[in-house]
Scaffold this motif. Structure first.
Motif, PDB file in Angstrom:
ATOM      1  N   ILE A 189       0.834  -1.204   0.000  1.00 43.93           N
ATOM      2  CA  ILE A 189       0.000   0.000   0.000  1.00 43.93           C
ATOM      3  C   ILE A 189       0.867   1.252   0.000  1.00 43.93           C
ATOM      4  CG2 ILE A 189      -2.141  -0.933   0.926  1.00 43.93           C
ATOM      5  CD1 ILE A 189      -1.095  -0.308   3.681  1.00 43.93           C
ATOM      6  N   PHE A 190       2.141   1.097   0.359  1.00 44.76           N
ATOM      7  CA  PHE A 190       3.099   2.188   0.181  1.00 44.76           C
ATOM      8  C   PHE A 190       4.501   1.613   0.115  1.00 44.76           C
ATOM      9  CE2 PHE A 190       1.738   2.372   4.762  1.00 44.76           C
ATOM     10  CZ  PHE A 190       2.847   1.751   5.328  1.00 44.76           C
ATOM     11  N   ASN A 191       5.417   2.433  -0.335  1.00 46.25           N
ATOM     12  CA  ASN A 191       6.821   2.045  -0.356  1.00 46.25           C
ATOM     13  C   ASN A 191       7.502   2.798   0.784  1.00 46.25           C
ATOM     14  OD1 ASN A 191       9.676   2.525  -0.872  1.00 46.25           O
ATOM     15  ND2 ASN A 191       9.351   1.487  -2.833  1.00 46.25           N
ATOM     16  N   ALA A 192       7.956   2.052   1.800  1.00 39.37           N
ATOM     17  CA  ALA A 192       8.660   2.676   2.923  1.00 39.37           C
ATOM     18  C   ALA A 192      10.148   2.424   2.732  1.00 39.37           C
ATOM     19  CB  ALA A 192       8.177   2.082   4.235  1.00 39.37           C
ATOM     20  N   TYR A 193      10.910   3.499   2.639  1.00 42.37           N
ATOM     21  CA  TYR A 193      12.342   3.366   2.338  1.00 42.37           C
ATOM     22  C   TYR A 193      13.162   4.035   3.447  1.00 42.37           C
ATOM     23  CZ  TYR A 193      16.701   3.571  -0.331  1.00 42.37           C
ATOM     24  OH  TYR A 193      17.991   3.428  -0.747  1.00 42.37           O
ATOM     25  N   MET A 194      13.977   3.218   4.124  1.00 40.38           N
ATOM     26  CA  MET A 194      14.852   3.715   5.194  1.00 40.38           C
ATOM     27  C   MET A 194      14.060   4.466   6.267  1.00 40.38           C
ATOM     28  SD  MET A 194      18.522   4.075   3.949  1.00 40.38           S
ATOM     29  CE  MET A 194      19.230   2.764   3.014  1.00 40.38           C
ATOM     30  N   THR A 195      12.947   3.912   6.626  1.00 44.38           N
ATOM     31  CA  THR A 195      12.096   4.599   7.603  1.00 44.38           C
ATOM     32  C   THR A 195      12.374   4.164   9.043  1.00 44.38           C
ATOM     33  OG1 THR A 195      10.405   2.934   7.121  1.00 44.38           O
ATOM     34  CG2 THR A 195      10.134   5.081   6.060  1.00 44.38           C
ATOM     35  N   ASP A 196      12.991   2.960   9.193  1.00 44.49           N
ATOM     36  CA  ASP A 196      13.104   2.375  10.538  1.00 44.49           C
ATOM     37  C   ASP A 196      13.794   3.277  11.558  1.00 44.49           C
ATOM     38  OD1 ASP A 196      11.702   0.259   9.735  1.00 44.49           O
ATOM     39  OD2 ASP A 196      13.388  -1.162   9.608  1.00 44.49           O
ATOM     40  N   GLY A 214      25.294  11.087   6.189  1.00 43.98           N
ATOM     41  CA  GLY A 214      24.995  10.874   7.605  1.00 43.98           C
ATOM     42  C   GLY A 214      23.656  11.367   8.089  1.00 43.98           C
ATOM     43  N   ALA A 215      22.852  11.955   7.180  1.00 43.95           N
ATOM     44  CA  ALA A 215      21.537  12.439   7.625  1.00 43.95           C
ATOM     45  C   ALA A 215      20.557  11.273   7.662  1.00 43.95           C
ATOM     46  CB  ALA A 215      21.038  13.521   6.670  1.00 43.95           C
ATOM     47  N   LYS A 216      19.865  11.134   8.801  1.00 47.33           N
ATOM     48  CA  LYS A 216      18.943  10.000   8.924  1.00 47.33           C
ATOM     49  C   LYS A 216      17.551  10.388   8.407  1.00 47.33           C
ATOM     50  CE  LYS A 216      19.619   7.581  12.897  1.00 47.33           C
ATOM     51  NZ  LYS A 216      19.896   7.507  14.340  1.00 47.33           N
ATOM     52  N   VAL A 217      17.374  10.209   7.091  1.00 47.78           N
ATOM     53  CA  VAL A 217      16.105  10.567   6.457  1.00 47.78           C
ATOM     54  C   VAL A 217      15.485   9.334   5.806  1.00 47.78           C
ATOM     55  CG1 VAL A 217      16.731  12.987   6.060  1.00 47.78           C
ATOM     56  CG2 VAL A 217      17.331  11.261   4.344  1.00 47.78           C
ATOM     57  N   GLY A 218      14.177   9.365   5.642  1.00 47.82           N
ATOM     58  CA  GLY A 218      13.477   8.227   5.030  1.00 47.82           C
ATOM     59  C   GLY A 218      12.333   8.703   4.150  1.00 47.82           C
ATOM     60  N   SER A 219      11.792   7.775   3.381  1.00 52.49           N
ATOM     61  CA  SER A 219      10.712   8.133   2.448  1.00 52.49           C
ATOM     62  C   SER A 219       9.543   7.162   2.557  1.00 52.49           C
ATOM     63  CB  SER A 219      11.273   8.113   1.024  1.00 52.49           C
ATOM     64  OG  SER A 219      10.271   7.799   0.089  1.00 52.49           O
ATOM     65  N   LEU A 220       8.367   7.717   2.513  1.00 48.65           N
ATOM     66  CA  LEU A 220       7.169   6.874   2.433  1.00 48.65           C
ATOM     67  C   LEU A 220       6.367   7.353   1.236  1.00 48.65           C
ATOM     68  CD1 LEU A 220       4.870   5.787   5.380  1.00 48.65           C
ATOM     69  CD2 LEU A 220       3.932   6.476   3.187  1.00 48.65           C
ATOM     70  N   THR A 275       4.231   3.020  10.553  1.00 43.09           N
ATOM     71  CA  THR A 275       5.525   3.240   9.903  1.00 43.09           C
ATOM     72  C   THR A 275       6.178   4.532  10.388  1.00 43.09           C
ATOM     73  OG1 THR A 275       4.677   2.061   7.992  1.00 43.09           O
ATOM     74  CG2 THR A 275       6.648   3.364   7.635  1.00 43.09           C
ATOM     75  N   LEU A 276       5.356   5.504  10.731  1.00 46.70           N
ATOM     76  CA  LEU A 276       5.893   6.797  11.166  1.00 46.70           C
ATOM     77  C   LEU A 276       6.241   6.810  12.656  1.00 46.70           C
ATOM     78  CD1 LEU A 276       3.423   9.246   9.322  1.00 46.70           C
ATOM     79  CD2 LEU A 276       5.689   8.503   8.552  1.00 46.70           C
ATOM     80  N   LEU A 277       5.746   5.807  13.362  1.00 38.29           N
ATOM     81  CA  LEU A 277       5.771   5.773  14.823  1.00 38.29           C
ATOM     82  C   LEU A 277       7.067   6.226  15.486  1.00 38.29           C
ATOM     83  CD1 LEU A 277       3.419   5.004  16.537  1.00 38.29           C
ATOM     84  CD2 LEU A 277       4.276   2.667  16.670  1.00 38.29           C
ATOM     85  N   LYS A 278       8.208   5.775  14.948  1.00 43.26           N
ATOM     86  CA  LYS A 278       9.470   6.029  15.655  1.00 43.26           C
ATOM     87  C   LYS A 278      10.225   7.264  15.162  1.00 43.26           C
ATOM     88  CE  LYS A 278      10.630   1.736  14.997  1.00 43.26           C
ATOM     89  NZ  LYS A 278      11.445   0.577  14.758  1.00 43.26           N
ATOM     90  N   THR A 279       9.677   7.897  14.150  1.00 41.14           N
ATOM     91  CA  THR A 279      10.410   9.044  13.614  1.00 41.14           C
ATOM     92  C   THR A 279      10.171  10.294  14.470  1.00 41.14           C
ATOM     93  OG1 THR A 279      10.985  10.174  11.583  1.00 41.14           O
ATOM     94  CG2 THR A 279       8.642   9.895  12.012  1.00 41.14           C
TER      95      THR A 279
END
Ligand code: TPP
Lengths: 306, 391
Positions: free
Chosen positions: B251-258, B285-291, B307-311
């Motif tokens: 339903i979505f592509n979660a990339y480097m979200t953990d 070194g920037a901790k970024v992610g994509s949904l 998926t957003l819970l820990k950001t």
């Protein structure tokens, strides 16, 4: 085989009982006749308007054959979709018989908001019959003028006043518009001439491509007439030559009901409350008489009887 | 299985051909036009045994598709921008009448000024019409999702229209190698069904009756509930599709979200660019992610929040506005989803790319940096922000 008398009409009813149209409503007579002539193997699509709301008040339906209403301005496009579906499914062996496809719309749904969709479907030559039941105003929303309201008529949005005779324009000529698309069959019809109408419906259904019928549909509250008189008043429309009965076959105009001695238009105007404000104004009556005279000349109706 | 060079538009046409659609009714509008052209070509040369109705407007295009669907046919239509707006009235009716119509939407800005380039203003203005709403990121995905759309729409437990959004020009006109299924595989996965509740003189039904206050609410409720409940069928369709094709999208592509400090949520083709910037910024070194969302209706609120819970912050990139509202349509949903599940993460809205304004790599970096700033400050200064506009 053409129908000769009303006794020849099919007995099977596919419209009613159970509709909530007014007593004397022309649309009910038309729907009943159309479904009789068309028979069981028919699909109807109906524009928003009096006929639609009064015949399918959920959970009731007055229709014994498949029927669909989508919106106000698109009955012709819906007919195209149904026909296309059957064409494709018959070719693919998914359906075995081809039904009549009939679109029903009021004068608003046909001459005004639905004219574009109608023009598209007629121009494409899609195989269906469009029947406009013309009660000469938007009746479902409470009697507002349309482009099919006749000159001089009172409606709530063409009120007579110091500066206005009532409706200021003449009726849009729907049959001429339909014929201009090159369709093979178009006709006018009237509830007082049922056999003439039945034969026209049958001819329209048997025409390949698109066909069009413009049916005068008396409206007792809108025309301010007695509920028992709607057929009588409709007959006067023909006898005065305000609603000549004719058909247009491959572009050729043929008068189907001849009137040897025409009645003056006042006979038609004086029985309807919607013309009350002009019936005693000679200059306004003269304008309406001129419309009738011009129709009479065109369709070969006889002279005025005095 | 065959790999062919297709654009977004022609990938849809190709899928529609393989799906043995019975009736196509469509009206041309840039940037959807080449799709309609291709379909009329297929019909003209007999490659697709269908009726092509060259309607006079989009209002009639959708009406005819709806009516043909009511008669039992498998149907397709497509449009964009002004055409979609012209369909507005019939969009609601199609969903409430539960017709399994499938429509491709080549997303484009809406007038004025008239503009033929991509944004999502057209579909966002229709988001309450009751359709299932997918977004694709590539021509391949557009092809795959078209096939999935029929499976979902015609599912007995769903029976709803589906629209498939793919960005104007960016996807509609870009050619890429698309791996296709064999015709038989397509029809095995999305078989044509004989529906019994259709316009057929053999069993007459009345469709589109008047619903008085005693009945209207229930009819509406059922259509709304059906959309809500379609979620399982959508997920299942994607999983089954993966089994036969090797391609599934979720339903979505979660990339480097953990472990991300900030996550950028987006819709449509921009997802690929966003992931590329994630890769580059991660290198520094920037901790970024994509949904990148693939499903907009029904809105997968719970799954997004999980998926957003820990950001620490969320950036919602949006190619549409909701003038006068507190933020853009997607941002409002994300914000509401977080609140609904009692999650307090600051979420900012960035409006970009309106009317085809390019969103470049630098722009996406700017967006991420705004997100990182919010993450470290733990507060939002401006909810709605614009990137790329000259003010
Ligand atoms: C797009 C749209 N505009 C307006 C209406 C409101 N409306 C419903 S029926 C109607 C008038 C119908 O008039 P007509 O077609 O002449 O049929 P009648 O009611 O007279 O039988 C109107 C204006 C509507 N339903 N949809």
């Amino acid at each position: 085989m053409p129908y000769k008398t009303v006794k020849d009409l099919p007995l099977k009813e596919n419209f009613g009982p159970g509709h909530r149209l007014c007593q004397g409503c022309g649309a009910g007579i038309i729907a009943r006749l159309v479904t009789k002539v068309a028979g069981d193997n028919t699909i109807i699509t109906n524009a928003t308007g009096c006929l639609e709301v009064s015949s399918t008040f959920y959970p009731d339906t007055a229709w014994g054959i498949p029927w669909i209403h989508i919106a106000f301005e698109n009955a012709a496009a819906a007919a195209s979709g149904i026909r296309a579906a059957y064409n494709a499914m018959i070719r693919k062996g998914l359906k075995d018989s081809s039904p009549n496809v009939i679109a029903l719309g009021g004068d608003g749904g046909t001459a005004d908001i639905g004219l574009q969709a109608l023009s598209g479907a007629l121009e494409r030559g899609d195989h269906f019959t469009y029947i406009c039941y013309d009660n000469e105003a938007y009746m479902n929303t409470g009697i507002q003028r349309s482009s099919a309201t006749p000159y001089g008529a009172w409606t709530t949005t063409s009120p007579p006043g110091k500066l206005s005779p009532g409706q200021k324009t003449e009726k849009k000529n729907l049959v001429a518009i339909a014929v201009a698309h090159g369709i093979k069959y178009a006709a006018t019809a009237n509830v007082a001439y049922i056999v003439d109408a039945a034969n026209k419906i049958e001819k329209a259904l048997n025409t390949s491509g698109a066909s069009f019928i413009h049916f005068l549909s008396p409206c007792t509250p809108g025309w301010r007439i007695d509920t028992a008189s709607s057929v009588k008043v409709s007959r006067l429309a023909v006898q005065t030559a305000l609603w000549p009965l004719y058909e247009v076959v491959n572009g050729e105009y043929i008068t189907t009901v001849k009137v040897a001695k025409r009645l003056p238009v006042t006979e038609y105007l004086k029985v309807q409350g919607r013309f009350r404000h002009i019936v005693n104004k000679p200059e306004e009556v003269a304008k309406i008489q001129a419309i009738a005279d011009s129709n009479a000349a065109k369709f070969g109706y006889g002279p005025l009887s005095q | 299985m065959k790999t062919i060079l297709l654009s977004g538009n022609t990938s849809l046409s190709y899928a529609v051909k393989q799906l043995d659609v019975d009736v196509i009714s469509a009206y041309p509008i840039t940037p959807q036009t080449t799709m309609v052209e291709k379909l009329s070509e297929y019909v003209a040369n007999g490659e697709l045994n269908a009726e092509f109705i060259p309607v006079e407007s989009e209002h009639s295009a959708l009406t005819a598709a709806l009516a043909a669907s009511a008669a039992g046919a498998r149907v397709f239509t497509s449009t964009s921008s002004q055409g979609l707006l012209l369909m507005h009235e019939i969009l609601f009716i199609t969903a409430a009448m539960r017709m399994p119509v499938v429509m491709g939407i080549a997303d484009r800005a809406v007038s004025a000024p008239i503009n033929i380039w991509n944004d999502h203003s057209d579909i966002m203005a229709q988001r309450d019409a009751g359709w299932i709403c997918f977004f694709a990121e590539s021509a391949q995905e557009a092809y795959d999702k078209t096939i999935q759309s029929y499976r979902v729409a015609e599912d007995e437990n769903v029976h709803l229209p589906v629209n498939l959004n793919f960005d104007g020009f960016i996807l509609t006109h870009t050619y890429e190698p698309v791996t296709t299924l064999d015709d038989e595989e397509v029809l095995k996965y999305a078989p044509k069904k004989i529906r019994s509740l259709v316009l057929d003189p053999k069993s007459p039904y009345t469709f589109g009756a008047l619903g008085s206050p005693e009945y209207y609410f229930e009819a509406k409720y059922q259509a709304v509930k059906a959309l809500e409940d379609s979620f399982d069928a959508i997920v299942k369709a994607d999983k089954e599709y993966k089994k036969i094709s090797g391609r599934g999208y979720g339903i979505f592509n979660a990339y480097m979200t953990d472990d991300a400090d900030t996550i950028l949520v987006s819709l449509g083709s921009i997802g690929g660019s966003v992931r590329e910037i994630v890769r580059r910024m991660r290198r520094d070194g920037a901790k970024v992610g994509s949904l990148s969302l693939k499903l907009f209706r029904p809105f997968p609120a719970k799954q997004i929040v999980d998926t957003l819970l820990k950001t620490k912050s969320v950036v919602v990139l949006e190619k549409a506005t909701s003038p006068g509202a507190i933020s853009g349509p997607l941002h409002m949903e994300i914000q509401a989803s977080l609140k609904t599940f009692d999650v307090t993460i600051p979420a900012i809205n960035i409006i970009a790319g309106l009317g085809g304004r390019e969103i470049g790599p630098e722009d996406i970096r700017i967006m991420f940096n705004k997100g990182l700033k919010v993450a470290s400050q733990k507060r939002v200064d401006t909810i709605m922000d614009y990137v790329g506009v000259n003010i």
